[in-house]
Design a protein around this motif. Sequence first.
Motif, PDB file in Angstrom:
ATOM      1  N   VAL A  53       0.822  -1.214   0.000  1.00  0.00           N
ATOM      2  CA  VAL A  53       0.000   0.000   0.000  1.00  0.00           C
ATOM      3  C   VAL A  53       0.858   1.267   0.000  1.00  0.00           C
ATOM      4  O   VAL A  53       0.698   2.128  -0.872  1.00  0.00           O
ATOM      5  CB  VAL A  53      -1.007  -0.005   1.173  1.00  0.00           C
ATOM      6  CG1 VAL A  53      -1.680   1.356   1.306  1.00  0.00           C
ATOM      7  CG2 VAL A  53      -2.056  -1.090   0.956  1.00  0.00           C
TER       8      VAL A  53
ATOM      9  N   ALA B  23      -5.256   2.634  -3.249  1.00  0.00           N
ATOM     10  CA  ALA B  23      -4.037   1.849  -3.034  1.00  0.00           C
ATOM     11  C   ALA B  23      -4.350   0.523  -2.355  1.00  0.00           C
ATOM     12  O   ALA B  23      -3.748  -0.509  -2.680  1.00  0.00           O
ATOM     13  CB  ALA B  23      -3.045   2.651  -2.198  1.00  0.00           C
ATOM     14  N   ILE B  24      -5.302   0.528  -1.425  1.00  0.00           N
ATOM     15  CA  ILE B  24      -5.695  -0.710  -0.739  1.00  0.00           C
ATOM     16  C   ILE B  24      -6.326  -1.680  -1.739  1.00  0.00           C
ATOM     17  O   ILE B  24      -5.974  -2.866  -1.796  1.00  0.00           O
ATOM     18  CB  ILE B  24      -6.669  -0.404   0.415  1.00  0.00           C
ATOM     19  CG1 ILE B  24      -5.934   0.311   1.548  1.00  0.00           C
ATOM     20  CG2 ILE B  24      -7.311  -1.690   0.936  1.00  0.00           C
ATOM     21  CD1 ILE B  24      -6.848   0.837   2.638  1.00  0.00           C
TER      22      ILE B  24
ATOM     23  N   SER C 136      -3.702  -2.867  -4.202  1.00  0.00           N
ATOM     24  CA  SER C 136      -2.707  -3.745  -3.584  1.00  0.00           C
ATOM     25  C   SER C 136      -3.164  -5.190  -3.529  1.00  0.00           C
ATOM     26  O   SER C 136      -2.334  -6.108  -3.515  1.00  0.00           O
ATOM     27  CB  SER C 136      -2.395  -3.260  -2.155  1.00  0.00           C
ATOM     28  OG  SER C 136      -3.448  -3.580  -1.260  1.00  0.00           O
TER      29      SER C 136
END
Length: 244
Positions: free
Chosen positions: A146, A160-161, A164
């Motif tokens: 992340v 980003a989470i 990821s």
Amino acid sequence: MAGGGGSVLAVPLLVYGVGVDSAHAAIGTSAVAVSINALANLAAHGRAGNVKWGCASVFSAAGVVGAAIGSSFAKVVDGQKLLLLFGAMMIVVGTATLRPPVRPERADVRLSRESAAKLLPPLIGMGLGVGALSGFFGIGGGFLIVPAIMAATGMPIIAAIGTSLVSVAAFGATTAANYALSGLVDWRVAALFIAGGFAGGYLGVAGGKALAARKHALRLVFGILVIAVGLYVCARGLIELAAA
């Protein structure tokens, strides 16, 4: 419940809680569960539009190479030394968890022909490095992925989470396959671990929503727990090495 990072507890739980007698088998087995659980969470994030597929593809492709290299190195490291390194890594992870998240700026970032020259080098470089660490320790690596994706692209943390999870699933599958080829995956334990992970994840999400107002306190407790377990793993590793 804590918003991620739970996979870092998988290996010590399998070794000291379940009784898996090999650190390598615990890493290989946990990698299977990490990959499957990441895929389950990815579906929800994908439907919500939280996945930047172009960035995820490049980061994951580079990271799969790193994960293959890292997991190959880990298999030749002595099990007790590997657990000692794992404990040290847990202390670092727990400490990082205590830090407040950094909020980036570029919500509209995407990999395109125009942005490729700027985004590809950091995505490839960071993906390779994070993938190697993920493969070596047999963890999803979300706590590394992340911030690495955020640093490489500047995308918001929610994106980003979601992004990821593509890498977590890919790195976990690569590590699991590498260990499985060496017979270092206990498939019965992995199946039970996955089932427990689904149930625990469901309860954790519900609990996380109920405790949303105390999210910072929850992360603080989780970080301290990871540090404490890391110290225990290091102490056990040092005792076992001293007795050898």
